[in-house]
Design a protein around this motif. Structure first.
Motif, PDB file in Angstrom:
ATOM      1  N   ARG A 318      16.185 -89.358 -24.523  1.00 44.01           N
ATOM      2  CA  ARG A 318      14.950 -90.017 -24.101  1.00 44.01           C
ATOM      3  C   ARG A 318      13.780 -89.062 -23.934  1.00 44.01           C
ATOM      4  O   ARG A 318      12.675 -89.492 -23.568  1.00 44.01           O
ATOM      5  N   LEU A 319      14.008 -87.764 -24.184  1.00 38.35           N
ATOM      6  CA  LEU A 319      12.944 -86.782 -24.022  1.00 38.35           C
ATOM      7  C   LEU A 319      12.201 -86.551 -25.327  1.00 38.35           C
ATOM      8  O   LEU A 319      12.811 -86.376 -26.388  1.00 38.35           O
ATOM      9  N   ALA A 320      10.880 -86.516 -25.235  1.00 34.07           N
ATOM     10  CA  ALA A 320      10.058 -86.125 -26.377  1.00 34.07           C
ATOM     11  C   ALA A 320      10.223 -84.618 -26.600  1.00 34.07           C
ATOM     12  O   ALA A 320      10.709 -83.897 -25.721  1.00 34.07           O
ATOM     13  N   PRO A 321       9.848 -84.115 -27.769  1.00 32.51           N
ATOM     14  CA  PRO A 321       9.927 -82.676 -27.991  1.00 32.51           C
ATOM     15  C   PRO A 321       9.188 -81.907 -26.893  1.00 32.51           C
ATOM     16  O   PRO A 321       8.070 -82.267 -26.508  1.00 32.51           O
ATOM     17  N   ASP A 322       9.828 -80.870 -26.391  1.00 32.00           N
ATOM     18  CA  ASP A 322       9.296 -80.041 -25.304  1.00 32.00           C
ATOM     19  C   ASP A 322       9.205 -80.808 -23.979  1.00 32.00           C
ATOM     20  O   ASP A 322       8.552 -80.337 -23.045  1.00 32.00           O
ATOM     21  N   GLY A 323       9.847 -81.966 -23.896  1.00 29.98           N
ATOM     22  CA  GLY A 323       9.820 -82.728 -22.660  1.00 29.98           C
ATOM     23  C   GLY A 323      10.827 -82.218 -21.645  1.00 29.98           C
ATOM     24  O   GLY A 323      11.694 -81.397 -21.947  1.00 29.98           O
ATOM     25  N   GLU A 324      10.721 -82.711 -20.415  1.00 29.92           N
ATOM     26  CA  GLU A 324      11.603 -82.301 -19.319  1.00 29.92           C
ATOM     27  C   GLU A 324      12.130 -83.527 -18.585  1.00 29.92           C
ATOM     28  O   GLU A 324      11.456 -84.561 -18.498  1.00 29.92           O
ATOM     29  N   GLY A 325      13.322 -83.359 -18.023  1.00 37.23           N
ATOM     30  CA  GLY A 325      13.847 -84.322 -17.079  1.00 37.23           C
ATOM     31  C   GLY A 325      13.843 -83.713 -15.696  1.00 37.23           C
ATOM     32  O   GLY A 325      14.186 -82.536 -15.523  1.00 37.23           O
ATOM     33  N   THR A 384      17.124 -80.500  -0.361  1.00 35.70           N
ATOM     34  CA  THR A 384      16.788 -81.420  -1.441  1.00 35.70           C
ATOM     35  C   THR A 384      16.119 -80.634  -2.555  1.00 35.70           C
ATOM     36  O   THR A 384      15.226 -79.822  -2.295  1.00 35.70           O
ATOM     37  N   SER A 385      16.565 -80.867  -3.779  1.00 40.26           N
ATOM     38  CA  SER A 385      16.092 -80.072  -4.917  1.00 40.26           C
ATOM     39  C   SER A 385      15.551 -80.953  -6.026  1.00 40.26           C
ATOM     40  O   SER A 385      16.005 -82.081  -6.222  1.00 40.26           O
ATOM     41  N   LEU A 386      14.587 -80.411  -6.742  1.00 44.63           N
ATOM     42  CA  LEU A 386      14.123 -80.997  -7.992  1.00 44.63           C
ATOM     43  C   LEU A 386      14.597 -80.063  -9.100  1.00 44.63           C
ATOM     44  O   LEU A 386      14.150 -78.918  -9.198  1.00 44.63           O
ATOM     45  N   TRP A 387      15.542 -80.550  -9.888  1.00 44.53           N
ATOM     46  CA  TRP A 387      16.101 -79.788 -10.991  1.00 44.53           C
ATOM     47  C   TRP A 387      15.302 -80.094 -12.250  1.00 44.53           C
ATOM     48  O   TRP A 387      15.219 -81.251 -12.684  1.00 44.53           O
ATOM     49  N   ARG A 388      14.732 -79.055 -12.856  1.00 45.43           N
ATOM     50  CA  ARG A 388      13.995 -79.214 -14.115  1.00 45.43           C
ATOM     51  C   ARG A 388      14.979 -78.975 -15.259  1.00 45.43           C
ATOM     52  O   ARG A 388      15.526 -77.881 -15.411  1.00 45.43           O
ATOM     53  N   LEU A 389      15.190 -80.025 -16.066  1.00 42.53           N
ATOM     54  CA  LEU A 389      16.216 -80.000 -17.109  1.00 42.53           C
ATOM     55  C   LEU A 389      15.581 -80.172 -18.482  1.00 42.53           C
ATOM     56  O   LEU A 389      14.634 -80.963 -18.649  1.00 42.53           O
ATOM     57  N   VAL A 390      16.114 -79.460 -19.462  1.00 37.47           N
ATOM     58  CA  VAL A 390      15.673 -79.610 -20.851  1.00 37.47           C
ATOM     59  C   VAL A 390      16.941 -79.646 -21.731  1.00 37.47           C
ATOM     60  O   VAL A 390      17.999 -79.188 -21.314  1.00 37.47           O
ATOM     61  N   PRO A 391      16.822 -80.215 -22.932  1.00 32.75           N
ATOM     62  CA  PRO A 391      17.974 -80.161 -23.850  1.00 32.75           C
ATOM     63  C   PRO A 391      18.371 -78.719 -24.104  1.00 32.75           C
ATOM     64  O   PRO A 391      17.531 -77.818 -24.197  1.00 32.75           O
ATOM     65  N   ASP A 392      19.657 -78.492 -24.217  1.00 27.32           N
ATOM     66  CA  ASP A 392      20.182 -77.125 -24.374  1.00 27.32           C
ATOM     67  C   ASP A 392      19.658 -76.450 -25.637  1.00 27.32           C
ATOM     68  O   ASP A 392      19.601 -75.236 -25.713  1.00 27.32           O
ATOM     69  N   SER A 393      19.262 -77.237 -26.623  1.00 25.26           N
ATOM     70  CA  SER A 393      18.765 -76.670 -27.875  1.00 25.26           C
ATOM     71  C   SER A 393      17.295 -76.284 -27.789  1.00 25.26           C
ATOM     72  O   SER A 393      16.748 -75.698 -28.721  1.00 25.26           O
ATOM     73  N   PHE A 394      16.660 -76.629 -26.672  1.00 26.81           N
ATOM     74  CA  PHE A 394      15.221 -76.384 -26.529  1.00 26.81           C
ATOM     75  C   PHE A 394      14.935 -74.887 -26.385  1.00 26.81           C
ATOM     76  O   PHE A 394      15.602 -74.184 -25.668  1.00 26.81           O
TER      77      PHE A 394
END
Length: 394
Positions: A318-325, A384-394
């Motif tokens: 669901r992430l656009a290129p260079d997007g983050e979760g 409480t944490s906000l984890w910034r996630l990206v696809p592993d291939s990014f």
């Protein structure tokens, strides 16, 4: 389609014939098999004993007397506190069992609103000095469908929730603007997770191409507070999702009240939007992998961590290129030994994701400082944490 559940009772004081009424429980409690009529002469000891045996008490008399009886029953239930568990997980499960028992016992004191949700009395069950609960019941239950028995404890919760809905909860991250929670939707009273979303750096993809709208998804939006924060941060389009229709209605109403309906788009029920990708996908799932026991509990408890797993598993697609979760999550489950950090990191990796940053904050709510809370040690140390996630291939 199954027939709605009913309760039955006999008014022995007047030798009236048997009566019946619909049964409603937001927590999914089954209709009690035995019901007796109670009034101002019913003692707390008798009410507590009957409730523990599974007999419900349908109240006839003074409304404030019913509230006093409920409070007296609660004091009797609270006399027996579970001993500390051998492990934090044991203490948590004992605490949940005790709370479940408390809810079952106190849920046995019933009232019977009339066909329009009034408490003027139905079938001889006069309630003197009863408040007007019609607007609160309509907001929580929808259009009335005839006399329906509910627990007094639930009804008081409905009234309290309606007061919060009218008053609203001020959100500093929105400049003090108020979010108005609906019944059954978790209220944003804990502002630390909202502040994390308000201060985390937006991903590059959210501002790269000015010719395309900068889109974010708020997965599991609840009241819509995070969708509103993202809209106020300059995202052009924020799609809010939730599996709970009440939450979707709540998020839609709050977007309108904040004049954000042109930016915040409330989707059909579901975890993710039906289609599309976004530069930013945010999720604040329920933090504890346990079974909820009420409608509002669904904002806190996630059986088996199912929503967390589903979010992580579907994020990369669901992430656009260079997007983050952005995963907003407390470590309370880890401190209670309900989930390990290794398991969380393993799920992130298995979903083809990696962590690029983590923002932390500590709780500010009163329970973190309440030494009498059986889970105090875990709550006091919670992060409480906000984890910034990206696809592993990014």
């Amino acid at each position: 389609m199954p027939m709605p559940a009913h309760i039955e009772w006999t008014d022995s004081d007047t030798n009236s014939p048997d009566f019946s009424a619909r049964w409603h429980s937001e927590s999914g409690a089954v209709a009690p098999r035995r019901v007796v009529v109670a009034d101002d002469t019913t003692t707390a000891a008798t009410a507590h004993r009957l409730a523990c045996e599974g007999t419900a008490l349908l109240w006839r008399g003074d409304f404030h007397g019913a509230r006093q009886l409920l409070a007296a029953m609660a004091r009797r239930v609270d006399r027996k506190t579970p001993p500390p568990g051998r492990t934090p997980a044991d203490s948590f499960h004992q605490h949940r069992r005790a709370r479940g028992h408390r809810a079952r016992v106190l849920g046995m004191l019933l009232v019977l609103p009339d066909r329009g949700y009034g408490l003027v009395g139905e079938r001889g069950l006069t309630l003197r000095r009863a408040p007007d609960v019609r607007a609160a019941c309509r907001a929580a239950y929808g259009p009335p469908g005839g006399p329906t028995a509910v627990s007094l404890r639930e009804l008081l919760g409905v009234v309290g929730a309606h007061e919060w809905r009218l008053k609203g909860v001020p959100v500093p991250a929105l400049g003090g603007a108020r979010i108005h929670p609906h019944y059954g939707v978790f209220s944003p009273v804990r502002g630390e997770y909202v502040d994390l979303v308000a201060r985390a750096p937006l991903p590059v993809a959210a501002g790269r191409d000015a010719s395309r709208p900068r889109t974010a998804f708020d997965v599991g939006t609840g009241t819509g507070v995070l969708a509103a924060v993202l809209a106020r941060r300059g995202l052009d389009r924020v799609v809010a999702t939730d599996i709970n229709p009440r939450a979707l209605a709540c998020a839609r109403a709050n977007a309108q009240l904040l004049s954000l309906e042109g930016v915040v788009e409330v989707a059909a029920p579901g975890l993710f939007p039906a289609e599309g990708r976004a530069a930013l996908v945010v999720c604040n799932p329920p933090w504890l992998p346990a079974r909820p026991t009420s409608a509002v509990d669904q904002g806190v408890y996630d059986p088996g961590g199912a929503m967390l797993s589903a979010f992580l598993g579907g994020l990369a697609a669901r992430l656009a290129p260079d997007g983050e979760g952005w995963l907003v999550l407390s470590d309370l489950a880890e401190r209670l030994q309900l989930r390990s950090r290794e398991r969380l990191l393993g799920e992130i990796a298995a979903a083809g994701l990696r962590v690029v940053d983590r923002l932390d904050t500590v709780p500010r709510h009163p329970r973190a400082a309440d030494a009498a809370d059986p889970l105090h040690a875990a709550r006091a140390a919670e992060v409480t944490s906000l984890w910034r996630l990206v696809p592993d291939s990014f």
